[in-house]
Design a protein around this motif. Structure first.
Motif, PDB file in Angstrom:
ATOM      1  N   GLU A  41       4.457  15.674  -2.098  1.00  0.00           N
ATOM      2  CA  GLU A  41       3.836  15.308  -3.354  1.00  0.00           C
ATOM      3  C   GLU A  41       4.109  16.210  -4.771  1.00  0.00           C
ATOM      4  N   SER A  95       0.870  -1.234   0.134  1.00  0.00           N
ATOM      5  CA  SER A  95       0.048   0.083  -0.056  1.00  0.00           C
ATOM      6  C   SER A  95       0.854   1.342  -0.050  1.00  0.00           C
ATOM      7  N   GLY A  96       0.225   2.356  -0.304  1.00  0.00           N
ATOM      8  CA  GLY A  96       0.943   3.659  -0.502  1.00  0.00           C
ATOM      9  C   GLY A  96       1.494   4.127   1.034  1.00  0.00           C
ATOM     10  N   SER A  97       0.913   3.636   2.089  1.00  0.00           N
ATOM     11  CA  SER A  97       1.267   4.145   3.460  1.00  0.00           C
ATOM     12  C   SER A  97       2.483   3.298   3.604  1.00  0.00           C
ATOM     13  N   ASP A 126       6.564  11.944  -3.216  1.00  0.00           N
ATOM     14  CA  ASP A 126       5.570  10.859  -3.190  1.00  0.00           C
ATOM     15  C   ASP A 126       4.559  10.896  -4.364  1.00  0.00           C
ATOM     16  N   ILE A 166       2.588   8.492  -5.112  1.00  0.00           N
ATOM     17  CA  ILE A 166       1.235   7.604  -4.985  1.00  0.00           C
ATOM     18  C   ILE A 166       0.134   7.950  -5.567  1.00  0.00           C
ATOM     19  N   MET A 167      -0.371   9.178  -6.013  1.00  0.00           N
ATOM     20  CA  MET A 167      -1.388   9.577  -6.249  1.00  0.00           C
ATOM     21  C   MET A 167      -1.102  10.067  -7.652  1.00  0.00           C
ATOM     22  N   TYR A 208      -1.252  14.774   2.038  1.00  0.00           N
ATOM     23  CA  TYR A 208      -1.426  13.303   2.466  1.00  0.00           C
ATOM     24  C   TYR A 208      -0.366  12.254   2.170  1.00  0.00           C
ATOM     25  N   HIS A 209       0.065  11.605   3.082  1.00  0.00           N
ATOM     26  CA  HIS A 209       1.022  10.580   2.845  1.00  0.00           C
ATOM     27  C   HIS A 209       0.686   9.264   3.425  1.00  0.00           C
ATOM     28  N   GLY A 210      -0.540   9.232   3.893  1.00  0.00           N
ATOM     29  CA  GLY A 210      -0.888   7.675   4.298  1.00  0.00           C
ATOM     30  C   GLY A 210      -1.448   7.560   5.685  1.00  0.00           C
ATOM     31  N   LYS A 215      -0.819   3.788  -6.800  1.00  0.00           N
ATOM     32  CA  LYS A 215      -2.419   3.695  -7.282  1.00  0.00           C
ATOM     33  C   LYS A 215      -2.389   3.174  -8.551  1.00  0.00           C
TER      34      LYS A 215
HETATM   35  N1  PLP Z   1       0.269   9.365  -0.529  1.00  0.00           N
HETATM   36  C1  PLP Z   1      -0.504   9.666  -1.114  1.00  0.00           C
HETATM   37  C2  PLP Z   1      -0.161  10.892  -1.991  1.00  0.00           C
HETATM   38  C3  PLP Z   1      -2.005   9.465  -1.571  1.00  0.00           C
HETATM   39  O1  PLP Z   1      -2.778   9.923  -2.170  1.00  0.00           O
HETATM   40  C4  PLP Z   1      -2.172   8.115  -0.365  1.00  0.00           C
HETATM   41  C5  PLP Z   1      -3.560   7.576  -0.524  1.00  0.00           C
HETATM   42  O2  PLP Z   1      -4.479   8.309  -1.085  1.00  0.00           O
HETATM   43  C6  PLP Z   1      -1.125   7.627   0.315  1.00  0.00           C
HETATM   44  C7  PLP Z   1       0.059   8.236   0.124  1.00  0.00           C
HETATM   45  C8  PLP Z   1      -1.514   6.495   1.091  1.00  0.00           C
HETATM   46  O3  PLP Z   1      -1.612   5.371   0.243  1.00  0.00           O
HETATM   47  P1  PLP Z   1      -2.499   3.980   0.909  1.00  0.00           P
HETATM   48  O4  PLP Z   1      -4.074   4.460   0.870  1.00  0.00           O
HETATM   49  O5  PLP Z   1      -2.536   3.015  -0.195  1.00  0.00           O
HETATM   50  O6  PLP Z   1      -1.949   3.616   2.088  1.00  0.00           O
END
Ligand code: PLP
Length: 461
Positions: A228, A119-121, A262, A264-265, A153-155, A291
């Motif tokens: 991000e 997962s992202g977190s 980051d 992730i998104m 947001y990072h998790g 994602k």
């Molecule tokens: N980092 C960013 C930029 C995100 O948008 C998210 C989730 O929306 C995360 C980290 C955390 O990812 P996860 O929900 O898969 O743990």
């Protein structure tokens, strides 16, 4: 050309049968159960009552190649027939190696190693720990502090939540988080750029604030700046001014501080290039992705690490001091590899960039008459619409009204699923919605999305 979805039944005006389901499964809300999705194909979710909605946010910017792709399904089945699991302490698999090579081979950015987690977190936690390990291995054990940004947001796990700024999610955990964190102002021009300030001046001011924060903490104590490239969910598609990220890189380098981006998104093609940072003339030390990596076909996230960081471990302990039972899971890697091959073969990143221009044009024309729309911003197929009570003063709506939540609800009932904002604007709940459709979305679907969104917004004004 991307596949067009041909099996879209007409969308009824309103729900006939409820689609919400509440059983033993622990949902995010105990007050309101989520809708039951029976199947999904292309850009569409098919609900248990026979209705179809367009997934205009790809879940949460996840479904990049659309739903129900048979090639990906076949790849998962094939992998299950070969090997479904090995422990990475002693074993690896061709599919995990191929995925890492497929993503990193030939990138001109010095990214050498990929770690795949669930997962992202998890990859943010891994990135935070690796960054700390980097300094530890280099005999700088006093570095314990992270600097990140407000409205990012990072998790959800302890450390990733600590560097995040989703204040509502933090409330029960006050005092429980990782303490050595501070947050600086994000490049959120709509809210923080001063009257008469140019982009250059705004950027310089933000970079001065970043450097001042390093100096306040003591730069010899700072591990990394985490950001991000384009802020996603919490503030809604904040594209920084040109020079912001490369400027941040320079400030970090001045003090030996690592830069963790980051993605992730906003990564994996979402903004029109494979890495979002490519458009910002910057090379990070560690990048996270999630994602779009598995496109929703598997729970998989990636951490891509620059040789500079890998070398610190090579010359030190020779080990990554972090691991999970399910890392580099073969089934997840098979799904992600199939998704990434389709992305590249079908030119979907370029398609995302081009369709992004169509989406922007539609949003700007359709929503022009909505007086509650304060700002429309984004890049690629990653767009946010921020709502305000007063477009001159930019006053936000009373948070108890939940404007973006109501727009989301009405839009859903009209057949288009969007993602409501959960951020904070100077203490108030942020009011925006996110659009992040699959890169395979059609122009007709984009037109329906924007038309429906307009109707949903006007219904609340
Ligand atoms: N980092 C960013 C930029 C995100 O948008 C998210 C989730 O929306 C995360 C980290 C955390 O990812 P996860 O929900 O898969 O743990």
């Amino acid at each position: 050309m991307a596949p067009h979805c041909t099996d879209t039944p007409p969308v009824p005006e309103a729900d006939s049968t409820p689609t919400q389901h509440d059983g033993h499964l622990f949902h995010r809300s105990l007050a309101q159960a989520p809708h039951m999705v029976e199947s999904a194909s292309g850009s569409n979710l098919h609900l248990s009552n026979g209705r179809t909605v367009i997934d205009a946010c790809g879940g949460a910017a996840v479904a990049i190649i659309g739903h129900g792709n048979q090639e990906v399904q076949n790849a998962i089945i094939k992998q299950a027939q070969k090997v479904s699991y090995v422990h990475t302490q002693s074993y690896t698999t061709p599919v995990a190696e191929e995925l890492a090579d497929f993503i990193l081979d030939g990138t001109p950015y010095g990214l050498e190693k990929a770690l795949f987690l669930g997962s992202g977190s998890e990859v943010i936690e891994a990135a935070m720990k690796l960054a700390r390990q980097y300094h530890f291995e280099r005999n700088e054990p006093d570095r314990i502090h992270f600097v990140s940004r407000k409205q990012s947001y990072h998790g959800n796990t302890m450390a990733s939540m600590s560097i995040s700024s989703n204040l509502a999610r933090k409330v029960p955990y006050k005092g429980f988080e990782y303490q050595h964190v501070s947050h600086v102002t994000p490049p959120y021009a709509y809210r923080y750029k001063l009257d008469g300030e140019s982009d250059v001046q705004f950027t310089e001011r933000l970079l001065r604030e970043l450097e001042d924060e390093f100096l306040r903490v003591g730069p010899e104590k700072v591990i990394a700046f985490v950001a991000e490239p384009i802020i996603g969910a919490t503030a809604g598609c904040i594209v920084p001014p040109t020079g912001y990220l490369s400027g941040a890189r320079k400030v970090c380098d001045k003090y030996g501080i690592l830069l963790i981006l980051d993605e992730i998104m906003c990564g994996t093609g979402r903004t029109g290039t494979f890495f979002a940072f490519e458009q910002e003339n910057v090379v990070p030390d560690i990048v996270t992705a999630a994602k779009g990596l598995g496109g929703g076909y598997a729970a998989i996230a990636g951490m891509y690490v620059h040789t500079k960081v890998v070398n610190a471990l090579r010359q030190g302990s020779q080990a990554l001091n972090h691991g999970h039972t399910y890392q580099a899971h073969p089934m997840s890697c098979a799904a992600a590899l199939a998704v990434q091959k389709i992305l590249r073969r079908d030119g979907l990143v370029e398609r995302c960039r081009d369709m992004g221009l169509v989406l922007e044009k539609l949003l700007r024309s359709e929503l022009a008459e909505c007086k509650s729309v304060g700002d429309i911003r984004g890049r690629g197929l990653f767009w946010a619409v921020e709502f305000v009570k007063d477009s001159i003063t930019k006053e936000t709506f009373d948070p108890s009204l939940g404007f973006s939540g109501k727009v989301t609800q009405v839009s859903f009932h009209k057949g288009v699923a969007v993602y409501p904002g959960v951020g904070t604007v100077d203490g108030l709940k942020g009011d925006h919605i996110l659009l992040a459709p699959p890169y395979t979305v059609t122009e007709e679907e984009l037109a329906t999305i924007c038309q429906t969104l307009k109707e949903a917004i006007l219904s609340q004004e």
